[in-house]
Design a protein around this motif. Structure first.
Motif, PDB file in Angstrom:
ATOM      1  N   GLY A 171      -0.935   9.543  -9.531  1.00 22.39           N
ATOM      2  CA  GLY A 171       0.070   8.493  -9.396  1.00 22.39           C
ATOM      3  C   GLY A 171       0.882   8.593  -8.122  1.00 22.39           C
ATOM      4  O   GLY A 171       1.971   8.034  -8.020  1.00 22.39           O
ATOM      5  N   GLY A 172       0.344   9.270  -7.131  1.00 26.10           N
ATOM      6  CA  GLY A 172       1.082   9.503  -5.890  1.00 26.10           C
ATOM      7  C   GLY A 172       0.960   8.407  -4.855  1.00 26.10           C
ATOM      8  O   GLY A 172       1.474   8.535  -3.762  1.00 26.10           O
ATOM      9  N   ILE A 173       0.257   7.327  -5.198  1.00 22.24           N
ATOM     10  CA  ILE A 173       0.158   6.205  -4.252  1.00 22.24           C
ATOM     11  C   ILE A 173       1.024   5.075  -4.756  1.00 22.24           C
ATOM     12  O   ILE A 173       0.826   4.588  -5.858  1.00 22.24           O
ATOM     13  CB  ILE A 173      -1.284   5.711  -4.090  1.00 22.24           C
ATOM     14  CG1 ILE A 173      -2.204   6.841  -3.665  1.00 22.24           C
ATOM     15  CG2 ILE A 173      -1.334   4.568  -3.076  1.00 22.24           C
ATOM     16  CD1 ILE A 173      -3.642   6.402  -3.492  1.00 22.24           C
ATOM     17  N   ARG A 174       1.958   4.669  -3.961  1.00 17.53           N
ATOM     18  CA  ARG A 174       2.790   3.503  -4.290  1.00 17.53           C
ATOM     19  C   ARG A 174       2.917   2.663  -3.037  1.00 17.53           C
ATOM     20  O   ARG A 174       3.577   3.090  -2.102  1.00 17.53           O
ATOM     21  CB  ARG A 174       4.181   3.946  -4.767  1.00 17.53           C
ATOM     22  CG  ARG A 174       4.192   4.615  -6.124  1.00 17.53           C
ATOM     23  CD  ARG A 174       4.021   3.611  -7.257  1.00 17.53           C
ATOM     24  NE  ARG A 174       4.036   4.275  -8.540  1.00 17.53           N
ATOM     25  CZ  ARG A 174       2.945   4.749  -9.142  1.00 17.53           C
ATOM     26  NH1 ARG A 174       1.776   4.652  -8.550  1.00 17.53           N
ATOM     27  NH2 ARG A 174       3.021   5.323 -10.319  1.00 17.53           N
ATOM     28  N   ARG A 175       2.230   1.584  -2.991  1.00 15.04           N
ATOM     29  CA  ARG A 175       2.334   0.750  -1.797  1.00 15.04           C
ATOM     30  C   ARG A 175       2.014  -0.695  -2.146  1.00 15.04           C
ATOM     31  O   ARG A 175       1.447  -0.967  -3.145  1.00 15.04           O
ATOM     32  CB  ARG A 175       1.427   1.238  -0.686  1.00 15.04           C
ATOM     33  CG  ARG A 175      -0.006   1.449  -1.119  1.00 15.04           C
ATOM     34  CD  ARG A 175      -0.905   1.884   0.011  1.00 15.04           C
ATOM     35  NE  ARG A 175      -0.413   3.064   0.671  1.00 15.04           N
ATOM     36  CZ  ARG A 175      -0.435   3.208   2.011  1.00 15.04           C
ATOM     37  NH1 ARG A 175      -0.889   2.248   2.752  1.00 15.04           N
ATOM     38  NH2 ARG A 175      -0.011   4.294   2.582  1.00 15.04           N
TER      39      ARG A 175
END
Ligand SMILES: [Zn+2]
Length: 175
Positions: A171-175
């Motif tokens: 869940g480390g991608i937020r874009r």
């Protein structure tokens, strides 16, 4: 269905200026096969999109491309992973097709074929043209690449497929 889209050259295997035109030139990048196996374990289906203008230019025969892909699928399988499908644009720039990056055609084809809409689907891309194609199709492109796989001046979000997959599954991608 959880799906992730991977570009081939520069993401899964080393890219060459003239393209990969022989099976023994298909050389996996460090950690890429393990990353695909991890996606498999996490319940993702993996599809590959790749532009191979060598076909149109006469440098690469379709039969050879198929052998290259058999080698790739076997290498992935040997590490416990699976690639569900490979979508190829066989055209060169002069063909003015709709599937060569930065046009979104390959991504649209896979969306139709797999009956999945792309807004929640990440695409690991090695070039700006590929990110443009994925974005135009409504997917979520992420520029991934290490030394020698990304054009000078580009800032990849992740150094390699392993780091990208790690961020995606945690869940480390937020874009
Ligand atoms: Zn094409």
């Amino acid at each position: 269905m959880k799906l992730v889209i991977l570009s081939r050259d520069g993401i899964i295997n080393k890219s060459f200026a003239g393209g990969v035109i022989q099976p023994d030139q298909w050389l996996p990048l460090p950690g890429s096969l393990e990353a695909i196996a991890r996606l498999q374990r996490e319940g993702y289906r993996v599809v590959v999109v790749t532009d191979q203008p060598g076909i149109s230019l006469g440098a690469l025969r379709m039969e050879t491309l198929n052998r290259i892909h058999v080698r790739m699928l076997e290498a992935v399988r040997n590490k416990g992973g699976q690639i569900d499908a490979v979508f190829v644009c066989p055209h060169a720039a002069h063909d003015k097709c709709r599937c060569r990056a930065p046009s979104p055609g390959l991504y649209e084809q896979l969306s139709e074929r797999l009956k999945i809409s792309l807004p929640s689907v990440y695409a690991a891309c090695a070039t700006e043209d590929e990110t443009a194609a994925a974005r135009a199709a409504g997917a979520r492109p992420v520029l991934v690449g290490g030394a020698g796989t990304v054009a000078p001046g580009l800032q990849p979000a992740f150094a390699g497929l392993g780091d990208f997959v790690d961020a995606m599954v945690t869940g480390g991608i937020r874009r």
